[in-house]
Design a protein around this motif. Structure first.
Motif, PDB file in Angstrom:
ATOM      1  N   GLY A  92      25.673 -13.173  28.286  1.00  0.00           N
ATOM      2  CA  GLY A  92      25.136 -14.080  27.273  1.00  0.00           C
ATOM      3  C   GLY A  92      25.842 -15.416  27.220  1.00  0.00           C
ATOM      4  N   GLY A  93      26.803 -15.633  28.123  1.00  0.00           N
ATOM      5  CA  GLY A  93      27.482 -16.919  28.214  1.00  0.00           C
ATOM      6  C   GLY A  93      28.847 -16.976  27.556  1.00  0.00           C
ATOM      7  N   GLY A  94      29.316 -15.847  27.015  1.00  0.00           N
ATOM      8  CA  GLY A  94      30.636 -15.817  26.378  1.00  0.00           C
ATOM      9  C   GLY A  94      31.716 -15.347  27.328  1.00  0.00           C
ATOM     10  N   ARG A  95      32.934 -15.400  26.839  1.00  0.00           N
ATOM     11  CA  ARG A  95      34.069 -14.968  27.660  1.00  0.00           C
ATOM     12  C   ARG A  95      35.258 -14.728  26.749  1.00  0.00           C
ATOM     13  NH1 ARG A  95      35.879 -14.226  32.480  1.00  0.00           N
ATOM     14  NH2 ARG A  95      37.877 -14.965  33.202  1.00  0.00           N
ATOM     15  N   ILE A  96      36.039 -13.727  27.074  1.00  0.00           N
ATOM     16  CA  ILE A  96      37.297 -13.471  26.379  1.00  0.00           C
ATOM     17  C   ILE A  96      38.420 -13.855  27.328  1.00  0.00           C
ATOM     18  CG2 ILE A  96      38.822 -11.708  25.410  1.00  0.00           C
ATOM     19  CD1 ILE A  96      36.316 -10.167  24.559  1.00  0.00           C
ATOM     20  N   GLU A  97      39.323 -14.689  26.847  1.00  0.00           N
ATOM     21  CA  GLU A  97      40.483 -15.081  27.653  1.00  0.00           C
ATOM     22  C   GLU A  97      41.621 -14.109  27.369  1.00  0.00           C
ATOM     23  OE1 GLU A  97      40.683 -17.322  30.024  1.00  0.00           O
ATOM     24  OE2 GLU A  97      38.612 -17.961  29.689  1.00  0.00           O
ATOM     25  N   PRO A  98      42.183 -13.520  28.400  1.00  0.00           N
ATOM     26  CA  PRO A  98      43.269 -12.558  28.196  1.00  0.00           C
ATOM     27  C   PRO A  98      44.584 -13.260  27.840  1.00  0.00           C
ATOM     28  CG  PRO A  98      42.882 -12.890  30.534  1.00  0.00           C
ATOM     29  CD  PRO A  98      41.814 -13.657  29.806  1.00  0.00           C
ATOM     30  N   ASP A  99      45.393 -12.568  27.053  1.00  0.00           N
ATOM     31  CA  ASP A  99      46.726 -13.069  26.704  1.00  0.00           C
ATOM     32  C   ASP A  99      47.814 -12.397  27.533  1.00  0.00           C
ATOM     33  OD1 ASP A  99      45.788 -14.778  24.670  1.00  0.00           O
ATOM     34  OD2 ASP A  99      45.822 -13.143  23.206  1.00  0.00           O
ATOM     35  N   THR A 100      47.488 -11.248  28.111  1.00  0.00           N
ATOM     36  CA  THR A 100      48.476 -10.481  28.868  1.00  0.00           C
ATOM     37  C   THR A 100      47.869 -10.029  30.196  1.00  0.00           C
ATOM     38  OG1 THR A 100      47.801  -8.335  27.986  1.00  0.00           O
ATOM     39  CG2 THR A 100      49.462  -9.584  26.700  1.00  0.00           C
ATOM     40  N   GLU A 101      48.713  -9.574  31.075  1.00  0.00           N
ATOM     41  CA  GLU A 101      48.244  -9.037  32.360  1.00  0.00           C
ATOM     42  C   GLU A 101      47.429  -7.763  32.132  1.00  0.00           C
ATOM     43  OE1 GLU A 101      47.731  -8.732  36.546  1.00  0.00           O
ATOM     44  OE2 GLU A 101      48.101 -10.368  35.162  1.00  0.00           O
ATOM     45  N   GLU A 102      47.836  -6.935  31.182  1.00  0.00           N
ATOM     46  CA  GLU A 102      47.084  -5.721  30.864  1.00  0.00           C
ATOM     47  C   GLU A 102      45.663  -6.077  30.427  1.00  0.00           C
ATOM     48  OE1 GLU A 102      47.358  -1.764  28.009  1.00  0.00           O
ATOM     49  OE2 GLU A 102      48.385  -3.595  27.364  1.00  0.00           O
ATOM     50  N   GLN A 103      45.527  -7.101  29.602  1.00  0.00           N
ATOM     51  CA  GLN A 103      44.208  -7.543  29.152  1.00  0.00           C
ATOM     52  C   GLN A 103      43.395  -8.110  30.313  1.00  0.00           C
ATOM     53  OE1 GLN A 103      44.800 -10.273  25.905  1.00  0.00           O
ATOM     54  NE2 GLN A 103      45.419  -8.645  24.494  1.00  0.00           N
ATOM     55  N   ARG A 104      44.029  -8.877  31.178  1.00  0.00           N
ATOM     56  CA  ARG A 104      43.331  -9.443  32.333  1.00  0.00           C
ATOM     57  C   ARG A 104      42.773  -8.342  33.221  1.00  0.00           C
ATOM     58  NH1 ARG A 104      43.477 -10.135  37.353  1.00  0.00           N
ATOM     59  NH2 ARG A 104      45.520  -9.241  37.712  1.00  0.00           N
ATOM     60  N   LEU A 105      43.569  -7.327  33.479  1.00  0.00           N
ATOM     61  CA  LEU A 105      43.127  -6.213  34.316  1.00  0.00           C
ATOM     62  C   LEU A 105      41.990  -5.444  33.654  1.00  0.00           C
ATOM     63  CD1 LEU A 105      46.576  -4.916  35.608  1.00  0.00           C
ATOM     64  CD2 LEU A 105      44.805  -6.079  36.944  1.00  0.00           C
ATOM     65  N   TYR A 106      42.091  -5.243  32.355  1.00  0.00           N
ATOM     66  CA  TYR A 106      41.034  -4.542  31.623  1.00  0.00           C
ATOM     67  C   TYR A 106      39.723  -5.316  31.708  1.00  0.00           C
ATOM     68  CZ  TYR A 106      38.455  -2.156  27.984  1.00  0.00           C
ATOM     69  OH  TYR A 106      37.491  -1.462  27.297  1.00  0.00           O
ATOM     70  N   LEU A 107      39.770  -6.622  31.477  1.00  0.00           N
ATOM     71  CA  LEU A 107      38.560  -7.450  31.541  1.00  0.00           C
ATOM     72  C   LEU A 107      37.946  -7.424  32.935  1.00  0.00           C
ATOM     73  CD1 LEU A 107      39.771 -10.428  29.353  1.00  0.00           C
ATOM     74  CD2 LEU A 107      37.888  -8.868  28.797  1.00  0.00           C
ATOM     75  N   ALA A 108      38.768  -7.474  33.955  1.00  0.00           N
ATOM     76  CA  ALA A 108      38.262  -7.413  35.333  1.00  0.00           C
ATOM     77  C   ALA A 108      37.571  -6.079  35.594  1.00  0.00           C
ATOM     78  CB  ALA A 108      39.400  -7.637  36.326  1.00  0.00           C
ATOM     79  N   GLU A 109      38.165  -4.994  35.128  1.00  0.00           N
ATOM     80  CA  GLU A 109      37.552  -3.676  35.289  1.00  0.00           C
ATOM     81  C   GLU A 109      36.255  -3.565  34.493  1.00  0.00           C
ATOM     82  OE1 GLU A 109      38.178  -0.923  37.231  1.00  0.00           O
ATOM     83  OE2 GLU A 109      39.487  -2.348  38.233  1.00  0.00           O
ATOM     84  N   ALA A 110      36.243  -4.094  33.279  1.00  0.00           N
ATOM     85  CA  ALA A 110      35.038  -4.046  32.443  1.00  0.00           C
ATOM     86  C   ALA A 110      33.895  -4.802  33.109  1.00  0.00           C
ATOM     87  CB  ALA A 110      35.334  -4.610  31.065  1.00  0.00           C
ATOM     88  N   GLU A 111      34.193  -5.943  33.681  1.00  0.00           N
ATOM     89  CA  GLU A 111      33.146  -6.755  34.302  1.00  0.00           C
ATOM     90  C   GLU A 111      32.583  -6.078  35.559  1.00  0.00           C
ATOM     91  OE1 GLU A 111      33.986 -10.945  34.540  1.00  0.00           O
ATOM     92  OE2 GLU A 111      34.772 -10.946  32.492  1.00  0.00           O
ATOM     93  N   LYS A 112      33.335  -5.172  36.173  1.00  0.00           N
ATOM     94  CA  LYS A 112      32.801  -4.412  37.319  1.00  0.00           C
ATOM     95  C   LYS A 112      31.668  -3.494  36.882  1.00  0.00           C
ATOM     96  CE  LYS A 112      36.995  -4.189  40.130  1.00  0.00           C
ATOM     97  NZ  LYS A 112      38.021  -3.277  40.667  1.00  0.00           N
ATOM     98  N   LEU A 113      31.663  -3.112  35.603  1.00  0.00           N
ATOM     99  CA  LEU A 113      30.593  -2.269  35.066  1.00  0.00           C
ATOM    100  C   LEU A 113      29.238  -2.973  35.116  1.00  0.00           C
ATOM    101  CD1 LEU A 113      29.897   0.391  33.555  1.00  0.00           C
ATOM    102  CD2 LEU A 113      30.449  -0.820  31.425  1.00  0.00           C
ATOM    103  N   SER A 114      29.269  -4.290  35.212  1.00  0.00           N
ATOM    104  CA  SER A 114      28.043  -5.085  35.208  1.00  0.00           C
ATOM    105  C   SER A 114      27.046  -4.630  36.270  1.00  0.00           C
ATOM    106  CB  SER A 114      28.366  -6.566  35.405  1.00  0.00           C
ATOM    107  OG  SER A 114      27.200  -7.336  35.294  1.00  0.00           O
ATOM    108  N   GLY A 115      27.524  -4.257  37.433  1.00  0.00           N
ATOM    109  CA  GLY A 115      26.652  -3.830  38.512  1.00  0.00           C
ATOM    110  C   GLY A 115      25.916  -2.522  38.220  1.00  0.00           C
ATOM    111  N   ARG A 116      26.456  -1.750  37.255  1.00  0.00           N
ATOM    112  CA  ARG A 116      25.848  -0.468  36.901  1.00  0.00           C
ATOM    113  C   ARG A 116      25.072  -0.545  35.583  1.00  0.00           C
ATOM    114  NH1 ARG A 116      31.180   1.101  38.210  1.00  0.00           N
ATOM    115  NH2 ARG A 116      31.531   1.823  36.084  1.00  0.00           N
TER     116      ARG A 116
END
Length: 119
Positions: A92-116
């Motif tokens: 929808g055009g939004g984005r969450i900016e991570p504050d930590t490496e743990e958050q960055r990794l989580y967001l990257a993993e969540a976005e992989k769900l997009s293909g499914r």
């Protein structure tokens, strides 16, 4: 039969009806816990408009709650709503900016769900 979620004229998710109903029920429950609305408006039982500003706020609140908790089971339960929410937010055009490496990794993993997640 499916359940449509739209931001403006853009479909951001089109899951099977029962999957959509389950997501909605869980998201509404979490909205009550974090104290902000989801941003969903039911136009029909299987069609929901998404107010991207409210949904962005909802997703950010759930994201913060997830990372505030160190309770593994709580995180697992919240994860079921948070990952699809992140995908819909990004679509929808939004984005969450991570504050930590743990958050960055989580967001990257969540976005992989997009293909499914069907659009």
């Amino acid at each position: 039969m499916s359940c449509v979620f739209e931001v403006g004229e853009e479909t951001v998710w089109n899951p099977a009806l029962r999957v959509g109903e389950t997501y909605l029920a869980l998201a509404e429950g979490l909205a009550g816990l974090v104290g902000v609305p989801t941003g969903f408006t039911a136009m029909a039982a299987d069609f929901h408009r998404v107010d991207i500003v409210q949904f962005d706020m909802f997703t950010r609140h759930v994201f913060r709650e997830y990372f505030r908790s160190g309770h593994e089971l709580r995180r697992t339960m919240v994860d079921g709503v948070l990952r699809p929410s992140i995908v819909m937010l990004v679509r929808g055009g939004g984005r969450i900016e991570p504050d930590t490496e743990e958050q960055r990794l989580y967001l990257a993993e969540a976005e992989k769900l997009s293909g499914r997640m069907p659009v």
